[in-house]
Design a protein around this motif. Structure first.
Motif, PDB file in Angstrom:
ATOM      1  N   LYS A  50      -9.698  -1.146   2.749  1.00 52.13           N
ATOM      2  CA  LYS A  50      -8.320  -1.081   3.015  1.00 52.13           C
ATOM      3  C   LYS A  50      -7.445  -2.251   2.277  1.00 52.13           C
ATOM      4  N   SER A  51      -6.479  -1.733   1.696  1.00 54.63           N
ATOM      5  CA  SER A  51      -5.554  -2.687   0.825  1.00 54.63           C
ATOM      6  C   SER A  51      -4.921  -3.590   1.811  1.00 54.63           C
ATOM      7  N   LYS A  52      -4.925  -5.025   1.518  1.00 55.13           N
ATOM      8  CA  LYS A  52      -4.274  -5.933   2.441  1.00 55.13           C
ATOM      9  C   LYS A  52      -2.606  -5.527   2.539  1.00 55.13           C
ATOM     10  N   ASN A  53      -2.525  -5.590   4.010  1.00 53.28           N
ATOM     11  CA  ASN A  53      -0.789  -5.133   4.436  1.00 53.28           C
ATOM     12  C   ASN A  53      -0.649  -3.548   4.064  1.00 53.28           C
ATOM     13  N   GLN A  54      -1.770  -2.582   3.883  1.00 53.23           N
ATOM     14  CA  GLN A  54      -1.602  -1.336   3.866  1.00 53.23           C
ATOM     15  C   GLN A  54      -0.987  -0.716   4.808  1.00 53.23           C
ATOM     16  N   TYR A  55       0.032  -0.095   4.690  1.00 59.20           N
ATOM     17  CA  TYR A  55       0.643   0.822   5.936  1.00 59.20           C
ATOM     18  C   TYR A  55       1.198   2.171   5.560  1.00 59.20           C
ATOM     19  N   SER A 204      10.487   0.808   0.552  1.00 53.09           N
ATOM     20  CA  SER A 204       8.935  -0.206   0.640  1.00 53.09           C
ATOM     21  C   SER A 204       9.328  -1.168   1.406  1.00 53.09           C
ATOM     22  N   GLY A 208       4.126  -4.159  -3.702  1.00 52.97           N
ATOM     23  CA  GLY A 208       2.659  -3.468  -3.588  1.00 52.97           C
ATOM     24  C   GLY A 208       2.695  -2.276  -4.693  1.00 52.97           C
ATOM     25  N   TYR A 211      -0.175   4.267  -3.160  1.00 51.01           N
ATOM     26  CA  TYR A 211      -1.472   4.603  -3.425  1.00 51.01           C
ATOM     27  C   TYR A 211      -1.236   6.111  -3.091  1.00 51.01           C
ATOM     28  N   GLY A 231       0.370  -0.415  -0.327  1.00 52.16           N
ATOM     29  CA  GLY A 231      -0.384  -1.637   0.087  1.00 52.16           C
ATOM     30  C   GLY A 231      -0.489  -2.557  -1.134  1.00 52.16           C
ATOM     31  N   ASP A 232      -1.105  -3.545  -0.805  1.00 51.08           N
ATOM     32  CA  ASP A 232      -1.253  -4.623  -1.904  1.00 51.08           C
ATOM     33  C   ASP A 232      -2.262  -4.064  -3.075  1.00 51.08           C
ATOM     34  N   PRO A 301      -8.348   1.902  -1.915  1.00 54.67           N
ATOM     35  CA  PRO A 301      -8.608   2.218  -0.688  1.00 54.67           C
ATOM     36  C   PRO A 301      -9.529   3.347  -0.234  1.00 54.67           C
TER      37      PRO A 301
END
Length: 368
Positions: A50-55, A204, A208, A211, A231-232, A301
């Motif tokens: 998972k990308s860091k801080n992915q949401y 956003s 980042g 994706y 995400g990051d 990701p």
């Protein structure tokens, strides 16, 4: 150290000894001596990146996607518009709020205030005039000039005009408060409408990369519909599912060896950074996060990986093959004696022996 075997264990041991004796008549029994070597005990886990801080960026309102401002793979800053959602109802609400704000504006109602002030001035002038006439008539009456009826009429006219003056002041103040209230309320309603309109523009929340954009222009969306995955770009997190049987063995900071199909033949070091204390009831697993010690140059990701979470490593210790161990605590010597041993680290082939036997002891492989 003394060990106590239950009656059931003794029966099992005797049965194994008997089987070993019988098998010895027909074929040669495998033997081994404990050896000193290295062992690594680990827990297997699989997972995805998972990308860091992915949401998931979700739709805050109902509507139709009007315009998409970015493409998949674009870099964005916090606050960058991602897409806009059209809503005819919200458009009309904003127009109504603008009309109400204009209608209730103090400048637009300045004529009403001037009119009310004019009535106050007129009432004050009339009161002054009636006051002069009353006190003049009162002075004449004191000189016994004029009639009492005229005096009473002048007094009544003065009291009425004084009341009218006070009433005009109260009306002016009420009008001023009402206009101030209407103006403030209309401005607030316009702010609310503008805020709601801004909700129709998805932005956003982080710096980042975009994706995924799973929706297209013209699609109808509602609250909680995923409109983008952001995400990051540089930092990634390894999300692993660990069985409940193994979760208590894992501690933050534990070393993790990671392999990926995307990087065949390579092993990457990482460390456990977080253990989520809630078990998934369906899979009976816990979510464990780790981060790369030296991250590969290119990642995306949802790339899958396999991992071994290292519980303990020993460079030199006494080892025997796991298939020479009975019930996790017994071994059979070549003399036929059954010995209770204390075990330590284990892998899929070997087990560490902490006490109970020595390197010079010869062991027999139990016959299944």
């Amino acid at each position: 150290m003394s060990y106590v075997l239950t009656l059931i264990d003794m029966n099992k041991v005797l049965l194994y000894i008997l089987l070993i004796a019988l098998s010895g008549c027909g074929k040669k029994t495998e033997k081994v001596n404990p050896r000193n070597g290295a062992i690594t005990e680990s827990v297997y886990a699989s997972g995805i990146l998972k990308s860091k801080n992915q949401y998931d960026a979700v739709a805050p309102v109902n509507g139709i996607i009007k315009q998409i401002f970015v493409s998949e793979g674009d870099l964005v800053k916090a606050g960058t518009p991602i897409l806009s959602i059209a809503s005819e109802t919200q458009k009309l609400n904003k127009e109504n709020a603008e009309l109400a704000a204009h209608f209730s504006d103090l400048k637009a109602n300045e004529g009403k205030l001037n009119e009310a002030k004019l009535f106050v001035d007129l009432a004050r002038n009339k009161m002054k005039n009636d006051s002069v006439l009353f006190f003049r008539q009162k002075s004449l009456w004191e000189q016994q000039v004029g009639s009492k009826v005229e005096l009473e009429q002048r007094e009544l006219a003065y009291e009425n005009s004084k009341t009218a003056w006070y009433s005009s002041i109260v009306k002016l103040e009420d009008l001023q408060r009402q206009l101030d209230f209407n103006s403030s309320q209309a401005r607030n309603n316009l702010k609310i409408s503008n805020q709601l309109e801004s909700d129709f523009t998805l932005k956003s929340e982080i710096d980042g990369v975009v994706y995924s954009l799973p929706k297209s222009v013209g699609e109808i969306v509602g609250p909680q519909s995923t409109l983008a995955i952001i995400g990051d770009k540089k930092q990634f997190v390894l999300e692993m599912q660990v069985d409940e049987f193994d979760i208590l063995k894992i501690k933050p900071g534990a070393k993790v060896l990671v392999t990926m199909d995307s990087y065949k033949g390579q092993v990457f070091d990482s460390r456990v950074t977080r253990i989520f204390p809630y078990m998934n009831e369906r899979s009976k697993t816990f979510l464990v996060e780790a981060e790369f010690s030296n991250q590969p140059e290119t990642l995306y990701p949802n790339i899958t990986f396999e991992a071994n979470i290292i519980l303990q490593q020993k460079e030199t210790t006494l080892l025997i093959p796991r298939n020479f161990l009975l019930h996790d605590s017994l071994v059979v010597k070549s003399s036929g004696d059954t010995v209770v041993v204390k075990t330590g680290a284990k892998d899929y082939k070997q087990v560490e022996i902490i006490s109970g036997i020595k390197a010079e002891d010869e062991l027999l492989k139990p016959t299944e």
